[in-house]
Design a protein around this motif. Structure first.
Motif, PDB file in Angstrom:
ATOM      1  N   ILE A  11       0.989  -1.204  -0.118  1.00  0.00           N
ATOM      2  CA  ILE A  11       0.006   0.141  -0.091  1.00  0.00           C
ATOM      3  C   ILE A  11       0.942   1.215  -0.053  1.00  0.00           C
ATOM      4  N   LEU A  12       1.893   1.231   0.744  1.00  0.00           N
ATOM      5  CA  LEU A  12       2.854   2.482   0.741  1.00  0.00           C
ATOM      6  C   LEU A  12       3.548   2.635  -0.745  1.00  0.00           C
ATOM      7  N   SER A  13       3.629   1.759  -1.395  1.00  0.00           N
ATOM      8  CA  SER A  13       4.405   1.619  -2.835  1.00  0.00           C
ATOM      9  C   SER A  13       3.251   2.280  -3.655  1.00  0.00           C
ATOM     10  N   LEU A  14       2.103   1.773  -3.330  1.00  0.00           N
ATOM     11  CA  LEU A  14       0.998   2.297  -4.300  1.00  0.00           C
ATOM     12  C   LEU A  14       0.874   3.849  -4.063  1.00  0.00           C
ATOM     13  N   ILE A  15       0.811   4.402  -2.793  1.00  0.00           N
ATOM     14  CA  ILE A  15       0.857   5.625  -2.685  1.00  0.00           C
ATOM     15  C   ILE A  15       1.860   6.256  -3.325  1.00  0.00           C
ATOM     16  N   ALA A  16       3.000   6.027  -3.083  1.00  0.00           N
ATOM     17  CA  ALA A  16       4.322   6.703  -3.798  1.00  0.00           C
ATOM     18  C   ALA A  16       4.023   6.596  -5.324  1.00  0.00           C
ATOM     19  N   LEU A  17       3.471   5.687  -5.745  1.00  0.00           N
ATOM     20  CA  LEU A  17       3.102   5.496  -7.396  1.00  0.00           C
ATOM     21  C   LEU A  17       1.826   6.416  -7.676  1.00  0.00           C
ATOM     22  N   ALA A  18       0.994   6.691  -6.696  1.00  0.00           N
ATOM     23  CA  ALA A  18      -0.329   7.591  -7.007  1.00  0.00           C
ATOM     24  C   ALA A  18       0.360   9.072  -6.903  1.00  0.00           C
ATOM     25  N   LEU A 121     -12.153  -1.599   3.599  1.00  0.00           N
ATOM     26  CA  LEU A 121     -11.356  -1.954   2.764  1.00  0.00           C
ATOM     27  C   LEU A 121     -11.807  -1.430   1.332  1.00  0.00           C
ATOM     28  N   GLN A 122     -13.028  -1.816   0.877  1.00  0.00           N
ATOM     29  CA  GLN A 122     -13.451  -1.267  -0.279  1.00  0.00           C
ATOM     30  C   GLN A 122     -14.035  -0.072  -0.319  1.00  0.00           C
ATOM     31  N   LYS A 123     -14.003   0.471   0.901  1.00  0.00           N
ATOM     32  CA  LYS A 123     -14.383   2.063   0.663  1.00  0.00           C
ATOM     33  C   LYS A 123     -13.509   3.038   0.289  1.00  0.00           C
ATOM     34  N   TYR A 124     -12.282   2.618   0.906  1.00  0.00           N
ATOM     35  CA  TYR A 124     -10.828   3.748   0.772  1.00  0.00           C
ATOM     36  C   TYR A 124     -10.451   3.158  -0.593  1.00  0.00           C
ATOM     37  N   THR A 125      -9.775   4.291  -1.105  1.00  0.00           N
ATOM     38  CA  THR A 125      -8.851   3.979  -2.353  1.00  0.00           C
ATOM     39  C   THR A 125      -7.497   4.678  -2.132  1.00  0.00           C
ATOM     40  N   ILE A 126      -6.658   4.187  -3.056  1.00  0.00           N
ATOM     41  CA  ILE A 126      -5.090   4.759  -2.805  1.00  0.00           C
ATOM     42  C   ILE A 126      -5.215   6.399  -2.989  1.00  0.00           C
ATOM     43  N   HIS A 127      -5.992   6.754  -3.751  1.00  0.00           N
ATOM     44  CA  HIS A 127      -6.149   8.211  -3.878  1.00  0.00           C
ATOM     45  C   HIS A 127      -6.566   8.792  -2.664  1.00  0.00           C
ATOM     46  N   ASP A 128      -7.531   8.343  -1.731  1.00  0.00           N
ATOM     47  CA  ASP A 128      -7.756   8.563  -0.457  1.00  0.00           C
ATOM     48  C   ASP A 128      -6.748   8.754   0.412  1.00  0.00           C
ATOM     49  N   LEU A 129      -5.920   7.495   0.747  1.00  0.00           N
ATOM     50  CA  LEU A 129      -4.671   7.675   1.236  1.00  0.00           C
ATOM     51  C   LEU A 129      -3.796   8.716   0.954  1.00  0.00           C
ATOM     52  N   TYR A 130      -3.553   9.086  -0.435  1.00  0.00           N
ATOM     53  CA  TYR A 130      -2.574   9.815  -0.894  1.00  0.00           C
ATOM     54  C   TYR A 130      -3.041  11.373  -0.445  1.00  0.00           C
ATOM     55  N   GLU A 131      -4.308  11.578  -0.623  1.00  0.00           N
ATOM     56  CA  GLU A 131      -4.889  12.888   0.068  1.00  0.00           C
ATOM     57  C   GLU A 131      -4.776  13.044   1.241  1.00  0.00           C
TER      58      GLU A 131
END
Length: 145
Positions: A11-18, A121-131
């Protein structure tokens, strides 16, 4: 259900890519590793799993690296969890026939807990965490002024 290091690092990797998604820039393994403080060797395996799961794409060449396979708004935490933990598509079902009333009650509560966790887990996206990350960094910055 538990958040494993493997899933957390993914998930941290996906946030970096986001963070690079809108510019179309790719990130190399070492860049992601430094940004997220993840060991290189371990990250290689995680990124390979994310690639096989269709969440990221690899780009070859001098400016190659990794990018998200789709918009950060369309990648849920459940997608990442399922990819890394090889979880079933649906909420886990009872695996065995209860041997007692007590076992049946425990299984029913566990089923409900899994359903609730999958729903979050379905409710939150990688974009949400990035924001959320951006907002917290901004707050930290303002705190030090």
């Amino acid at each position: 259900m538990e958040l494993s290091n493997k899933t957390e690092y993914a998930i941290l990797s996906l946030i970096a890519l986001a963070a690079c998604y809108s510019s179309g820039e790719s990130l190399q393994i070492r860049e992601i590793a430094v940004r997220q403080n993840i060991p290189n060797r371990y990250l290689e395996e995680l990124l390979a799993t994310l690639r096989r799961g269709g969440l990221i794409k690899s780009i070859r060449g001098v400016k190659g690296g990794y990018v998200l396979a789709r918009e950060p708004r369309k990648i849920t935490l459940l997608d990442a969890f399922r990819c890394m933990e090889e979880a079933d598509e649906d909420v886990p079902n009872k695996k065995s026939t209860p041997t007692s009333v007590e076992t049946e009650v425990v299984q029913e509560v566990w089923q409900e807990a899994c359903e609730a966790a999958y729903s979050v887990l379905q409710k939150y996206t990688i974009h949400d965490l990035y924001e959320q990350r951006g907002k917290r960094r901004q707050m930290e910055f303002m705190y030090y002024i």
